[in-house]
Design a protein around this motif. Structure first.
Motif, PDB file in Angstrom:
ATOM      1  N   LEU A 131       0.816  -1.213   0.000  1.00 33.10           N
ATOM      2  CA  LEU A 131       0.000   0.000   0.000  1.00 33.10           C
ATOM      3  C   LEU A 131       0.851   1.264   0.000  1.00 33.10           C
ATOM      4  N   GLU A 132       2.002   1.220   0.666  1.00 33.72           N
ATOM      5  CA  GLU A 132       2.894   2.375   0.631  1.00 33.72           C
ATOM      6  C   GLU A 132       3.277   2.718  -0.808  1.00 33.72           C
ATOM      7  N   ALA A 133       3.586   1.703  -1.595  1.00 31.66           N
ATOM      8  CA  ALA A 133       3.962   1.928  -2.984  1.00 31.66           C
ATOM      9  C   ALA A 133       2.787   2.480  -3.785  1.00 31.66           C
ATOM     10  N   GLU A 134       1.591   2.005  -3.490  1.00 28.22           N
ATOM     11  CA  GLU A 134       0.416   2.449  -4.220  1.00 28.22           C
ATOM     12  C   GLU A 134      -0.006   3.869  -3.844  1.00 28.22           C
ATOM     13  N   LEU A 135       0.086   4.192  -2.545  1.00 29.62           N
ATOM     14  CA  LEU A 135      -0.406   5.480  -2.057  1.00 29.62           C
ATOM     15  C   LEU A 135       0.659   6.567  -2.064  1.00 29.62           C
ATOM     16  N   GLY A 136       1.931   6.158  -2.073  1.00 32.79           N
ATOM     17  CA  GLY A 136       3.007   7.130  -2.049  1.00 32.79           C
ATOM     18  C   GLY A 136       3.164   7.839  -0.722  1.00 32.79           C
ATOM     19  N   LYS A 137       2.824   7.131   0.363  1.00 27.48           N
ATOM     20  CA  LYS A 137       2.967   7.701   1.710  1.00 27.48           C
ATOM     21  C   LYS A 137       3.168   6.561   2.702  1.00 27.48           C
ATOM     22  N   PRO A 138       3.652   6.867   3.911  1.00 30.17           N
ATOM     23  CA  PRO A 138       3.845   5.808   4.901  1.00 30.17           C
ATOM     24  C   PRO A 138       2.545   5.120   5.311  1.00 30.17           C
ATOM     25  N   VAL A 139       2.581   3.811   5.341  1.00 31.86           N
ATOM     26  CA  VAL A 139       1.519   2.981   5.904  1.00 31.86           C
ATOM     27  C   VAL A 139       2.219   2.096   6.928  1.00 31.86           C
ATOM     28  N   ILE A 140       1.971   2.349   8.193  1.00 27.19           N
ATOM     29  CA  ILE A 140       2.760   1.747   9.265  1.00 27.19           C
ATOM     30  C   ILE A 140       2.025   0.578   9.897  1.00 27.19           C
ATOM     31  N   ALA A 141       2.601  -0.606   9.778  1.00 33.02           N
ATOM     32  CA  ALA A 141       2.108  -1.787  10.488  1.00 33.02           C
ATOM     33  C   ALA A 141       2.809  -1.853  11.843  1.00 33.02           C
ATOM     34  N   ILE A 142       2.055  -2.046  12.896  1.00 30.34           N
ATOM     35  CA  ILE A 142       2.644  -1.969  14.236  1.00 30.34           C
ATOM     36  C   ILE A 142       3.731  -3.011  14.460  1.00 30.34           C
ATOM     37  N   ASN A 143       3.609  -4.191  13.867  1.00 36.53           N
ATOM     38  CA  ASN A 143       4.661  -5.190  14.071  1.00 36.53           C
ATOM     39  C   ASN A 143       5.974  -4.766  13.409  1.00 36.53           C
ATOM     40  N   SER A 144       5.892  -4.130  12.260  1.00 33.21           N
ATOM     41  CA  SER A 144       7.094  -3.597  11.620  1.00 33.21           C
ATOM     42  C   SER A 144       7.702  -2.478  12.455  1.00 33.21           C
ATOM     43  N   ALA A 145       6.845  -1.587  12.945  1.00 33.75           N
ATOM     44  CA  ALA A 145       7.339  -0.470  13.750  1.00 33.75           C
ATOM     45  C   ALA A 145       7.996  -0.958  15.034  1.00 33.75           C
ATOM     46  N   THR A 146       7.396  -1.947  15.667  1.00 35.82           N
ATOM     47  CA  THR A 146       7.944  -2.456  16.926  1.00 35.82           C
ATOM     48  C   THR A 146       9.281  -3.147  16.706  1.00 35.82           C
ATOM     49  N   LEU A 147       9.375  -3.949  15.649  1.00 31.72           N
ATOM     50  CA  LEU A 147      10.649  -4.605  15.348  1.00 31.72           C
ATOM     51  C   LEU A 147      11.707  -3.559  14.994  1.00 31.72           C
ATOM     52  N   TRP A 148      11.345  -2.577  14.180  1.00 32.48           N
ATOM     53  CA  TRP A 148      12.274  -1.497  13.819  1.00 32.48           C
ATOM     54  C   TRP A 148      12.803  -0.795  15.065  1.00 32.48           C
ATOM     55  N   HIS A 149      11.913  -0.435  15.973  1.00 30.89           N
ATOM     56  CA  HIS A 149      12.310   0.271  17.189  1.00 30.89           C
ATOM     57  C   HIS A 149      13.248  -0.591  18.022  1.00 30.89           C
ATOM     58  N   ALA A 150      12.908  -1.862  18.201  1.00 33.13           N
ATOM     59  CA  ALA A 150      13.748  -2.759  19.007  1.00 33.13           C
ATOM     60  C   ALA A 150      15.136  -2.904  18.393  1.00 33.13           C
ATOM     61  N   LEU A 151      15.192  -3.082  17.084  1.00 29.77           N
ATOM     62  CA  LEU A 151      16.488  -3.234  16.413  1.00 29.77           C
ATOM     63  C   LEU A 151      17.326  -1.963  16.518  1.00 29.77           C
TER      64      LEU A 151
END
Length: 247
Positions: free
Chosen positions: A208-228
């Protein structure tokens, strides 16, 4: 080396016993040398079809979280990661801070929660005006909206899918999620944010990010990103959104 499969880090992940998505999303990201040890919060009654049911579900989570944390600690993890999100938004910004303090005091470890991770992700991406959706009931959506508002974001809407049980969260089809994002999106929305860790949304959010051209944030991605990133691990991950791929 602290662990044969996690020489760089072992993350202790606390999840409801009904959750089938969090561990899948973390392992699928394929961050080399990072391992996950999950502890389950026992949910004997997963019904959450109205506000009263959702609050009863939180009572079960609060009653079982100490046991789940106890179990995770036997693997000697390097960081605690909350694989459930509703409780981390409860009470707004201060409620989240208090939750994190309790978990740090209990474990002696750094902590990543979904609420803090989403806040950090939105700031990293430079987004201010957001729309949010969840699998929750109105009582929880109000807390989600409160957190983001107190954190300084302009929340245009919080839409709940009103899932009848905790297991039904993982059964929501992509078609419905696409419709929700389409309803929430608009030229005045900087980002769409999804909360509710048992909602399978990581791959779809990336598309959806590619289709909309804006951030679409999935919480599991955000949580893993933050932890890493908080743990000093800068690996880029494809297929899980621009946050993990570019930041």
């Amino acid at each position: 080396m602290t662990n044969a499969v996690g020489p760089r880090a072992v993350f202790g992940v606390v999840v409801p016993s009904t959750n089938t998505v969090v561990e899948h999303d973390y392992w699928t990201a394929g961050v080399h040398g990072v391992a996950y040890r999950a502890g389950s919060m026992y949910i004997p009654d997963p019904v959450m079809g109205d506000d009263r049911g959702f609050q009863a579900l939180l009572v079960q989570i609060r009653a079982s979280i100490d046991t789940a944390v106890r179990d995770v600690l036997t693997a000697e993890p390097d960081r605690m990661v909350m694989g459930m999100s509703a409780e981390t938004f409860w009470g707004g910004v201060e409620g989240n801070a208090a939750f994190e303090r309790r978990l740090r005091d209990r474990t002696g470890l750094p902590v990543t929660t979904g609420a803090s991770a989403c806040r950090a992700a939105l700031r990293e991406l430079g987004c201010r005006r957001i729309a949010v959706f969840s699998p929750y009931q109105p009582v929880a959506d109000r807390e989600v909206g409160r957190f983001f508002t107190e954190a300084g974001f302009d929340v245009t809407a919080v839409t709940g899918l009103r899932c009848p049980t905790a297991m039904d969260i993982a059964r929501v089809p992509d078609e419905r999620l696409r419709r929700v994002v389409d309803e929430l999106d608009g030229p005045d929305v900087d980002a769409v944010v999804q909360v509710g860790t048992n909602l399978s949304f990581v791959a779809l959010a990336d598309a959806l990010e590619a289709e909309l051209g804006k951030p679409v944030i999935a919480i599991n991605s955000a949580t893993l990103w933050h932890a890493l990133r908080e743990h000093g691990i800068e690996d880029r991950v494809d297929g899980a959104g621009s946050l993990l791929r570019e930041h």
